[in-house]
Design an enzyme around this catalytic site. Structure first.
Site, short mmCIF file in Angstrom:
data_model
loop_
_atom_site.label_atom_id
_atom_site.label_comp_id
_atom_site.label_asym_id
_atom_site.label_seq_id
_atom_site.Cartn_x
_atom_site.Cartn_y
_atom_site.Cartn_z
CB THR A 9 -11.45 12.65 18.84
OG1 THR A 9 -11.95 11.34 19.04
CG2 THR A 9 -12.19 13.33 17.71
NE ARG B 39 -18.05 4.09 19.22
CZ ARG B 39 -17.40 5.24 19.35
NH1 ARG B 39 -16.45 5.56 18.51
NH2 ARG B 39 -17.69 6.07 20.33
CB VAL B 40 -20.50 5.15 13.53
CG1 VAL B 40 -20.38 6.62 13.15
CG2 VAL B 40 -20.21 4.26 12.32
CG ASP C 210 -18.63 12.33 19.05
OD1 ASP C 210 -17.78 11.41 18.99
OD2 ASP C 210 -18.39 13.42 19.60
CB THR D 234 -12.48 14.86 22.03
OG1 THR D 234 -12.31 15.60 23.25
CG2 THR D 234 -11.91 15.67 20.89
N GLY D 235 -14.23 12.61 23.22
CA GLY D 235 -14.73 11.89 24.38
C GLY D 235 -15.63 10.75 23.94
N GLY E 132 -18.23 9.21 22.32
CA GLY E 132 -19.10 9.70 21.26
C GLY E 132 -20.56 9.38 21.44
N1 GLY Z 1 -15.46 11.06 20.13
C1 GLY Z 1 -14.90 10.08 19.33
C2 GLY Z 1 -15.60 8.81 19.35
O1 GLY Z 1 -16.36 8.52 20.26
O2 GLY Z 1 -15.40 8.02 18.44
#
Ligand code: GLY
Length: 315
Positions: free
Chosen positions: A177, A205-206, A208, A228-229, A231
């Site tokens: 990200t 799927r959404v 963060d 990032t990581g 979410g």
């Molecule tokens: N941090 C990006 C995601 O989980 O989509």
């Protein structure tokens, strides 16, 4: 007065010069952030953002992005958008030209089309190959009739592999990200995030990144923060807003980032989390729950990006 500057995650390193130039020429933080993220979205070698982003379970790249204006606290975000190269620019248009904050899926695509964005192919040879390898590796009995039997395979996959277990494995492996944030000559702050999300994620799927407060937040009076990581963890903890809140209540940007990563550890979940932040005085920091943390910085006098070390917050 703080010298205008821009910072970003590792994958924005080469592109920060674009934003720094905009700031040097008197441009806004929002112009600098958007232009820098657009360049990352165009990079086909970055498999976590824009062109070449690893697709979802159906083989379709689905993008999330958001942008926030720290002066007005206005935000724009899009989620699960297919077929557009620059979700960050669609997000900016949501902020500037709609009464909304977040548009998703077909609605976001309709909005993009209505305001004149061109559709584009986001799969590359590399991301197609990665998808094919994933499917071949995980779906039993795969044969040459893959395309006509897709639905059948997915039903098998979900039933047998157990989506949650699969997701846990993936969450450690793939996260890409981009976070970019800037402070301009007027003292205005902007933060932006763009991603193709978790590799092979369940359609719809959404993460963060488009959830304001989870993966992105800024406020001129305090600073900026983004993540990032995995979410799902930042959504559960409102991590970006929490970092801002910690600073608002007196923590340094360093301590705020460290505490936010400790909060992630306290969930005792798999999957890592990283954050990037600065305060309104221009102090920058990054932190991670799973690796050495670095970020990149440029101000209007920089000739090249400066690597800055953050903190690895161990469990
Ligand atoms: N941090 C990006 C995601 O989980 O989509």
């Amino acid at each position: 007065m703080v010298k205008p500057f821009i910072i970003g995650t590792r994958n924005a390193r080469e592109m920060l010069a674009i934003g720094a130039k905009i700031l040097r020429e008197g441009g806004s933080a929002m112009d600098a952030v958007e232009a820098t993220i657009r360049a990352v979205e165009e990079n086909p070698m970055d498999t976590g953002v824009g062109l070449g982003g690893i697709p979802n379970l159906l083989g379709v790249p689905q993008m999330d992005a958001s942008i926030m204006d720290g002066r007005t606290l206005r935000t724009g975000a899009v989620a699960a958008v297919e077929g557009y190269l620059h979700p960050i620019s669609i997000a900016r248009k949501v902020l500037e030209e709609s009464p909304h904050v977040l548009l998703v899926g077909p609605g976001a695509e309709l909005f993009a089309e209505a305001i004149g964005f061109e559709r584009s192919e986001l799969l590359t040879d590399m991301s197609r190959t990665a998808y094919r390898a994933f499917v071949e590796d995980t779906i039993e009995g795969l044969d040459e009739r893959f395309d006509e039997r897709r639905k059948e395979y997915y039903a098998w996959y979900i039933e047998n592999y157990r989506l949650r277990e699969w997701y846990r494995k993936l969450s450690d492996a793939q996260q890409g990200t981009v976070n970019v944030m800037a402070l301009d000559g007027d003292g205005d702050i902007c933060s932006g995030v763009s991603t193709s999300g978790t590799a092979f994620k369940f359609p719809g799927r959404v993460g963060d990144s488009p959830i304001i407060g989870a993966g992105n937040y800024c406020d001129n009076r305090v600073g900026a923060a983004a993540c990032t990581g995995r979410g799902e963890l930042a959504i559960r903890l409102s991590t970006a807003r929490t970092i801002i809140s910690y600073m608002e209540h007196g923590m340094t940007v360093r301590d705020a980032c460290i505490q936010a990563m400790r909060d992630i550890h306290a969930l005792k979940e798999t999957g890592g989390m990283n954050c990037l932040a600065f305060d309104r005085h221009g102090n920058t920091m990054s932190a991670s729950t799973r690796r050495e943390s670095i970020h990149y910085y440029m101000d209007i006098d920089s000739e090249e990006p400066e690597e800055r070390r953050g903190v690895w917050v161990k469990a």
